[in-house]
Design a protein around this motif. Structure first.
Motif, mmCIF file in Angstrom:
data_model
loop_
_atom_site.group_PDB
_atom_site.id
_atom_site.type_symbol
_atom_site.label_atom_id
_atom_site.label_comp_id
_atom_site.label_asym_id
_atom_site.label_seq_id
_atom_site.Cartn_x
_atom_site.Cartn_y
_atom_site.Cartn_z
ATOM 1 N N ALA A 35 0.826 -1.206 0.000
ATOM 2 C CA ALA A 35 0.000 0.000 0.000
ATOM 3 C C ALA A 35 0.867 1.265 0.000
ATOM 4 C CB ALA A 35 -0.933 -0.013 1.214
ATOM 5 N N ILE A 36 1.902 1.271 0.816
ATOM 6 C CA ILE A 36 2.766 2.456 0.894
ATOM 7 C C ILE A 36 3.588 2.603 -0.382
ATOM 8 C CG2 ILE A 36 4.632 3.581 2.174
ATOM 9 C CD1 ILE A 36 3.763 1.848 4.593
ATOM 10 N N PHE A 37 4.166 1.498 -0.809
ATOM 11 C CA PHE A 37 5.089 1.502 -1.932
ATOM 12 C C PHE A 37 4.456 2.087 -3.199
ATOM 13 C CE2 PHE A 37 7.043 -0.830 -5.561
ATOM 14 C CZ PHE A 37 8.309 -0.297 -5.464
ATOM 15 N N LEU A 38 3.173 1.755 -3.426
ATOM 16 C CA LEU A 38 2.530 2.158 -4.665
ATOM 17 C C LEU A 38 1.939 3.563 -4.624
ATOM 18 C CD1 LEU A 38 0.533 -1.140 -5.402
ATOM 19 C CD2 LEU A 38 2.582 -0.370 -6.606
ATOM 20 N N ALA A 39 1.561 4.034 -3.414
ATOM 21 C CA ALA A 39 0.550 5.095 -3.359
ATOM 22 C C ALA A 39 1.072 6.531 -3.301
ATOM 23 C CB ALA A 39 -0.339 4.857 -2.141
ATOM 24 N N ASP A 40 0.228 7.448 -3.778
ATOM 25 C CA ASP A 40 0.344 8.847 -3.412
ATOM 26 C C ASP A 40 -0.349 9.073 -2.073
ATOM 27 O OD1 ASP A 40 1.644 9.658 -5.801
ATOM 28 O OD2 ASP A 40 -0.288 9.570 -6.838
ATOM 29 N N ARG A 41 -1.485 8.396 -1.901
ATOM 30 C CA ARG A 41 -2.198 8.457 -0.628
ATOM 31 C C ARG A 41 -2.693 7.062 -0.266
ATOM 32 N NH1 ARG A 41 -6.974 12.302 -0.571
ATOM 33 N NH2 ARG A 41 -7.167 11.718 -2.765
ATOM 34 N N VAL A 42 -2.661 6.741 1.024
ATOM 35 C CA VAL A 42 -3.194 5.467 1.504
ATOM 36 C C VAL A 42 -4.476 5.736 2.278
ATOM 37 C CG1 VAL A 42 -2.809 3.447 2.971
ATOM 38 C CG2 VAL A 42 -0.899 4.448 1.693
ATOM 39 N N VAL A 43 -5.545 5.083 1.869
ATOM 40 C CA VAL A 43 -6.806 5.188 2.600
ATOM 41 C C VAL A 43 -6.855 4.016 3.575
ATOM 42 C CG1 VAL A 43 -9.314 5.105 2.394
ATOM 43 C CG2 VAL A 43 -7.944 6.248 0.636
ATOM 44 N N VAL A 44 -6.981 4.318 4.859
ATOM 45 C CA VAL A 44 -7.024 3.255 5.862
ATOM 46 C C VAL A 44 -8.477 3.006 6.255
ATOM 47 C CG1 VAL A 44 -6.191 2.482 8.109
ATOM 48 C CG2 VAL A 44 -4.816 4.074 6.739
ATOM 49 N N MET A 45 -8.892 1.762 6.137
ATOM 50 C CA MET A 45 -10.285 1.443 6.504
ATOM 51 C C MET A 45 -10.307 0.544 7.737
ATOM 52 S SD MET A 45 -12.283 1.024 2.866
ATOM 53 C CE MET A 45 -13.893 0.932 3.644
ATOM 54 N N GLY A 46 -11.394 0.660 8.501
ATOM 55 C CA GLY A 46 -11.573 -0.184 9.675
ATOM 56 C C GLY A 46 -12.884 -0.938 9.562
ATOM 57 N N ARG A 47 -13.092 -1.879 10.465
ATOM 58 C CA ARG A 47 -14.310 -2.690 10.322
ATOM 59 C C ARG A 47 -15.236 -2.552 11.529
ATOM 60 N NH1 ARG A 47 -11.508 -8.628 10.661
ATOM 61 N NH2 ARG A 47 -10.652 -8.425 12.754
ATOM 62 N N ASN A 48 -16.419 -3.122 11.385
ATOM 63 C CA ASN A 48 -17.456 -3.097 12.437
ATOM 64 C C ASN A 48 -17.810 -1.683 12.870
ATOM 65 O OD1 ASN A 48 -17.520 -5.910 12.470
ATOM 66 N ND2 ASN A 48 -15.917 -5.978 14.017
ATOM 67 N N PRO A 49 -18.467 -0.892 12.106
ATOM 68 C CA PRO A 49 -18.784 -1.155 10.705
ATOM 69 C C PRO A 49 -17.640 -0.738 9.792
ATOM 70 C CG PRO A 49 -19.743 0.908 11.380
ATOM 71 C CD PRO A 49 -19.013 0.383 12.574
ATOM 72 N N GLY A 50 -17.669 -1.176 8.528
ATOM 73 C CA GLY A 50 -16.648 -0.795 7.557
ATOM 74 C C GLY A 50 -16.684 0.703 7.315
ATOM 75 N N ARG A 51 -15.545 1.357 7.496
ATOM 76 C CA ARG A 51 -15.533 2.821 7.327
ATOM 77 C C ARG A 51 -14.116 3.285 7.014
ATOM 78 N NH1 ARG A 51 -14.608 1.138 12.143
ATOM 79 N NH2 ARG A 51 -13.370 2.343 13.621
ATOM 80 N N ILE A 52 -14.001 4.538 6.501
ATOM 81 C CA ILE A 52 -12.685 5.109 6.274
ATOM 82 C C ILE A 52 -12.207 5.741 7.565
ATOM 83 C CG2 ILE A 52 -11.406 6.900 5.041
ATOM 84 C CD1 ILE A 52 -13.210 6.397 2.639
ATOM 85 N N LYS A 53 -11.052 5.291 8.078
ATOM 86 C CA LYS A 53 -10.551 5.826 9.348
ATOM 87 C C LYS A 53 -9.649 7.030 9.127
ATOM 88 C CE LYS A 53 -9.246 2.808 12.548
ATOM 89 N NZ LYS A 53 -8.677 1.573 13.138
ATOM 90 N N ASP A 54 -8.861 6.985 8.059
ATOM 91 C CA ASP A 54 -7.904 8.072 7.846
ATOM 92 C C ASP A 54 -7.363 7.983 6.418
ATOM 93 O OD1 ASP A 54 -6.394 10.254 8.318
ATOM 94 O OD2 ASP A 54 -5.062 9.319 9.796
ATOM 95 N N VAL A 55 -6.811 9.088 5.956
ATOM 96 C CA VAL A 55 -6.157 9.088 4.656
ATOM 97 C C VAL A 55 -4.757 9.634 4.866
ATOM 98 C CG1 VAL A 55 -6.206 9.947 2.298
ATOM 99 C CG2 VAL A 55 -8.351 9.448 3.496
ATOM 100 N N ILE A 56 -3.745 8.899 4.508
ATOM 101 C CA ILE A 56 -2.366 9.297 4.793
ATOM 102 C C ILE A 56 -1.644 9.592 3.487
ATOM 103 C CG2 ILE A 56 -0.175 8.501 5.730
ATOM 104 C CD1 ILE A 56 -1.839 6.725 7.622
ATOM 105 N N ARG A 57 -1.051 10.802 3.436
ATOM 106 C CA ARG A 57 -0.297 11.170 2.238
ATOM 107 C C ARG A 57 1.084 10.529 2.298
ATOM 108 N NH1 ARG A 57 -0.972 14.092 -1.912
ATOM 109 N NH2 ARG A 57 -2.966 14.876 -1.168
ATOM 110 N N ILE A 58 1.524 9.953 1.178
ATOM 111 C CA ILE A 58 2.847 9.334 1.121
ATOM 112 C C ILE A 58 3.748 10.283 0.325
ATOM 113 C CG2 ILE A 58 4.163 7.296 0.412
ATOM 114 C CD1 ILE A 58 1.985 6.667 2.457
ATOM 115 N N ASP A 59 4.701 10.908 1.005
ATOM 116 C CA ASP A 59 5.512 11.917 0.323
ATOM 117 C C ASP A 59 6.837 11.376 -0.195
ATOM 118 O OD1 ASP A 59 3.870 14.131 0.197
ATOM 119 O OD2 ASP A 59 4.141 14.537 2.333
#
Lengths: 254, 251, 263
Positions: A199-223
Motif C-alpha cells: 500500500a505504501i510503496f505504490l501510493a500517493d495516498r493510503v486510505v485506511v479502513m476499519g471494520r465493524n462497521p466498515g468505514r474510512i478511518k484516515d487518509v495518509i499522504r505518502i511523500d
C-alpha cells in the motif's frame, strides 16, 4: 476539481430473503484527483473491496458517488477493473483475453488487434500472446489482467487485490512493473490490498479502513519521491509510515 | 478414462483371436453355421453385397436418419439447455417434461410415433431424437449453470450486454460439457435409429438385420450386425476426438 | 439517493411464478391436450385426451391382464438384470485384476457396450426362440456391459498411492480390498448399475414390442396398431413410473455410496 467524489457513501447487502441487511460500508468520504494513485488498505471485512465495486458500478450504494461530475449508475468505459486471476477467460489466449474489453466497446477489428498487441508488449508478454491462461504462471496471468484493463483505455484503473494470490517475491516484482506502466500511462489508479508495504510503496495516498462497521478511518499522504525503488522500503521514512499504519490496523484486531 | 490407454496391439490380438475361435468352432463342427455363420462366409457376403451396392444403400439410409436426428437433438438440446440455464423460469417449466423423458425408456413411445408418422424415416428420426435429447439438454444446462460468476462479473464490468454474456461467456464456457452430452447422445441416437428400423422400415442397417433374420439368412444378418458395431466404435472415437479438441485450452 | 445500479450475481432468486412454473406448465399442457381435440384442432383419434386417459387407466388397472403383463415384464427384466449383476461383478473383478486380461477383453467388450444391444435380438431369437429366454438374454446383454465396463474403469482409477499407504500400514489383502478397492470402485459400480437399469428396461420393452404375445411392450405395440392411444399411454406411463422408481432407488444408493464419499 477531483475526478472521483465519494460523499457520505454507504453500502449494505441484503440477504437473499431480504429480511436482514448487512452494512458493509458506512458514511465514506473521499476525493481523488486525476492521475493520482490511491491505495485502500484494511483488515478483511472492512468493506474495501465493496467500496471498489461501488466505484466500478457493480453494487448499489446510498449517498453520492460521481466520476467527472456524473453519478455512477453502472459499469462504464471510463473505468476498468483488474481482477484476481480467476477472471481470465480460460478458453481464450492471452491475445483473446486482452481484446475482451475492446470487443465489448464495439471497436473496429484492426484497432482492437493493434491495441491488444501494444499492451501485451507493454506488460512483457509478447512471446506468450498465443498461450492460454492455463499455460501461464500466476504473475504472467496478472500481467494479462492488467493489459486487458489498460487496453480498454479507461480514465480510472480499479484494482482489487490483483497480486493477492502471488508469492511474496513475484508480488514485489509485479508492484514495480505496475508502477512503471502507471508512470507511462498516468491513469488514475485505485488499488485495494491488505498488505501495508504494498500500500505504501505504490501510493500517493493510503486510505485506511476499519471494520465493524466498515468505514474510512484516515487518509495518509505518502511523500516519498516518485520513481519508487525497492531499496526505499528500507529507509526511515518508509519504516515510519509502516509503523503508523500497522498501529492503525492493530486497533481493529484488538 | 484411462481405459482408452489399453493398447491397440492387445485389442488387435483379441479381435484376431475371436475371429479365429469363431472360424475354428464352425469348421470343427462345434456350432452349426446356421446359428453363427462364419468369419469367411461373412467376409464373402460383405464383399458381394458391397459389389451389388446393398451395403451402401442401407448404410446411407441409416446415416441420413442418424444425422438428421442427431442434428435436431443437438440443436434442440443445446437451445433448451441454454435457455433453462439462463432463466430459471424456463428450467422449472421444462423440468416435469424432462423428468418424464428421462425416466421413460423412449422406446415405449415408439408405437405412438408409428401411429402418428407411419413406418419409415420420420418415425426413426423421432425415436432417435427422443433417445438423444435428454443427455444433451442436461449437460448443457449443467454447463451454463456452472459458469463462474467471477467471469460474468468481469464481463459485466467491461460493459457486456446480455447477448455478449450469452455468446462470449456462457456458450464457450459450456462447450466441454455440451460436447460431453453429445458424446452420450451419439450412442443413443444411433440406438434410436437402429431400433426403429428393426421394428419397421424399408431400408437401413436395422431393417436389414431384421429382414435377413426373417429369412434365416444368418450370414447377411451377421454382416449388418458387425457393421453396426463398427459404426458405433467409429462414432465414439470421432466424438472423443472432438471432445479433446474442444478442451485443448485445459492444461 | 439510491443509485440505480443492478447487482448481477448470476440469476435472480426464486419468486412466485418461478416456483410454480413446473406445475403451471403441466396444467397448461393437460388443458391444451384436453381442449384442442374437443375443438377439433387436432384429431382425438391420434392424441386421445387426459379425461379419456383417466377412464382408460381405471379400466386397465382393474383388469387382471394388466397385472399379468406387468408381472411378466418385470420377471423378464429381473432375471436378466439379476443374472447380469451376478455375472458381471465377479467377471469385472477377475478381469480387472490383470492388466493383460484387461487389455485383451477391453476392445470386444467396449464394442458391445457401445453398440445398441437391441440389434442382437434377431440373432438371440434365432438361438433361443421367441419365448422368455431371448428376452432375458437381451436384458442380460444390455445390463452386463455397462456394469463390467464401469467396474473396470473404477479399478483402473484406484490411486496406486492409496494402495501403497495401505501396504505401509500392513494391511492384509482382504483389508486392502475392503478398505480401498471396494469404496473406491463403488461410485463407478453404481454408475454402471444406473446405466444397466435404464438399458435393461429399454431392452425388455423393445424385445416385447419386437416379438411376443404378452407383456407391457406387447400391449403398447398392440394398442398402437389398433390406435387405442388412451390405453397405449396407460402402459407407456407404467414404464415411466417403473423407470422413475428404479432411477430413484439407484439415486438413493448413490447418495449413500456415490462419488461424494470418496472425495
Amino acid at each position: 476539481m477531483p475526478q472521483i467524489q465519494i460523499e457520505d457513501v454507504s453500502i449494505s447487502y441484503g440477504s437473499p430473503d431480504a429480511k436482514t441487511t448487512f452494512k458493509a460500508v458506512v458514511g465514506a468520504n473521499l476525493a481523488i484527483e486525476p492521475g493520482e494513485f490511491v491505495t485502500i488498505v484494511g483488515p478483511s471485512g472492512c468493506g474495501k473491496s465493496t467500496l471498489l465495486s461501488a466505484i466500478a458500478g457493480l453494487v448499489p450504494y446510498d449517498g453520492r458517488l460521481t466520476i467527472n461530475g456524473a453519478a455512477v449508475t453502472g459499469p462504464g468505459p471510463d473505468r476498468a477493473i483488474v481482477f484476481q486471476d480467476a477472471s481470465l477467460l480460460p478458453w481464450r489466449t492471452v491475445h483473446g483475453n486482452v481484446r475482451f474489453g475492446l470487443e465489448m466497446q464495439r471497436k473496429p477489428r484492426k484497432f482492437i488487434r493493434e491495441r491488444a498487441e501494444h499492451f501485451i508488449e507493454m506488460v512483457g508478454l509478447n512471446a506468450f500472446a498465443r498461450y492460454y491462461p492455463g499455460q501461464l504462471s500466476g504473475g504472467m496471468r496478472q500481467r494479462v489482467n492488467i493489459a486487458r484493463a489498460l487496453a480498454a483505455d479507461p480514465q480510472v484503473l480499479l484494482m482489487d487485490e490483483p497480486f493477492g494470490a502471488l508469492d511474496a517475491q513475484t508480488r514485489e516484482i509485479m508492484g514495480g512493473e505496475l508502477l512503471r506502466i502507471w508512470e507511462a500511462e498516468r491513469k488514475t489508479a485505485i488499488f485495494v490490498t491488505h498488505d501495508i508495504e504494498e500500500a505504501i510503496f505504490l501510493a500517493d495516498r493510503v486510505v485506511v479502513m476499519g471494520r465493524n462497521p466498515g468505514r474510512i478511518k484516515d487518509v495518509i499522504r505518502i511523500d516519498l519521491p516518485r520513481r519508487r525503488t525497492v531499496e526505499m522500503q528500507e529507509e526511515p521514512a518508509f519504516l515510519d509510515l509502516k509503523r503508523r499504519l500497522r498501529a492503525y490496523l492493530a486497533e481493529d484486531l484488538a | 478414462m484411462t481405459l482408452r490407454r489399453s493398447s491397440w496391439a492387445l485389442g488387435l490380438v483379441s479381435f484376431v483371436g475371436l475371429l479365429a475361435i469363431w472360424q475354428a468352432a464352425v469348421s470343427a463342427g462345434l456350432i452349426g453355421a446356421y446359428y453363427v455363420s462364419s468369419p469367411i462366409a461373412v467376409g464373402e457376403a460383405f464383399v458381394a453385397m458391397l459389389r451389388e451396392g446393398t451395403i451402401q444403400r442401407h448404410f446411407t439410409a441409416s446415416a441420413i436418419s442418424f444425422l438428421i436426428a442427431f442434428a435436431i437433438a443437438t440443436s434442440a438440446g443445446v437451445a433448451l439447455g441454454m435457455a433453462a440455464g439462463m432463466f430459471r423460469t424456463v428450467e422449472r417449466t421444462l423440468d416435469p417434461f424432462v423428468w418424464f423423458l428421462y425416466s421413460t425408456p423412449a422406446i415405449a413411445l415408439y408405437p405412438l410415433f408409428v401411429a402418428w408418422l407411419g413406418f419409415g424415416r420420420p418415425t426413426s428420426v423421432a425415436t432417435a431424437v427422443m433417445f438423444a435429447l435428454t443427455p444433451i439438454y442436461a449437460n448443457t444446462l449443467t454447463g451454463v449453470k456452472n459458469v463462474s460468476p467471477q467471469l460474468m462479473r468481469m464481463a459485466h464490468s467491461f460493459g457486456a450486454r446480455p447477448m455478449d454474456l450469452f455468446v462470449r461467456i456462457a456458450l464457450p464456457a459450456s462447450v466441454p460439457l455440451i460436447v460431453g452430452g453429445m458424446q452420450l447422445g451419439v450412442g443413443r441416437a444411433l440406438a434410436g435409429v437402429l431400433v426403429a428400423e428393426l421394428f419397421g422400415a424399408n431400408a437401413g442397417l436395422g431393417f436389414s438385420i431384421a429382414y435377413n433374420a426373417q429369412y434365416m439368412r444368418t450370414t447377411k444378418m451377421m454382416v449388418f450386425i458387425l457393421l453396426v458395431i463398427v459404426c458405433g466404435l467409429v462414432l465414439t472415437r470421432a466424438m472423443a476426438a472432438v471432445s479433446a479438441m474442444s478442451d485443448r485450452w485445459r492444461t | 439517493m439510491r443509485a440505480p445500479v443492478r447487482a448481477r450475481s448470476g440469476r435472480p432468486a426464486a419468486h412466485g411464478l418461478e416456483r410454480w412454473a413446473g406445475v403451471i406448465a403441466v396444467l397448461v399442457f393437460l388443458a391444451l391436450w384436453e381442449i384442442l381435440p374437443r375443438l377439433g384442432v387436432v384429431n382425438e383419434f391420434f392424441t386421445s385426451r387426459p379425461s379419456l386417459l383417466a377412464v382408460a387407466a381405471v379400466e386397465v388397472l382393474a383388469s387382471a391382464q394388466y397385472w399379468s403383463d406387468l408381472a411378466l415384464t418385470m420377471q423378464e427384466f429381473a432375471v436378466g438384470f439379476g443374472l447380469a449383476v451376478v455375472v458381471a461383478i465377479p467377471m469385472g473383478l477377475l478381469i480387472g485384476a490383470s492388466p493383460i486380461a484387461r487389455g485383451i477383453a477391453m476392445t470386444p467388450m467396449m464394442a458391445l457396450y457401445i453398440a445398441p444391444s437391441m440389434i442382437l435380438l434377431p440373432l438371440l431369437i434365432l438361438w433361443l426362440g421367441v419365448g422368455l429366454a431371448s428376452k432375458i438374454a437381451v436384458v442380460f446383454i444390455a445390463s452386463y456391459f455397462p456394469i463390467v465396463i464401469n467396474l473396470l474403469a473404477g479399478m483402473d482409477e484406484i490411486d496406486g498411492r492409496l494402495v501403497r499407504v495401505g501396504h505401509v500400514f500392513g494391511a492384509s489383502r482382504l483389508q486392502l480390498f475392503s478398505t480401498i478397492h471396494l469404496p473406491a470402485t463403488m461410485p463407478h459400480l453404481l454408475v454402471g448399475l444406473r446405466l444397466a437399469v435404464g438399458r435393461g428396461l429399454l431392452s425388455v420393452i423393445a424385445a416385447e414390442i419386437f416379438v411376443s404375445s404378452a407383456g407391457i411392450g406387447y400391449r403398447i405395440q398392440m394398442f398402437g396398431n389398433s390406435l387405442r392411444i388412451d390405453r397405449l399411454l396407460v402402459y407407456a406411463l407404467t414404464v415411466s413410473i417403473i423407470g422413475y422408481t428404479m432411477s430413484r432407488v439407484i439415486g438413493l444408493l448413490e447418495e449413500r455410496w456415490g462419488a461424494r464419499s470418496v472425495s
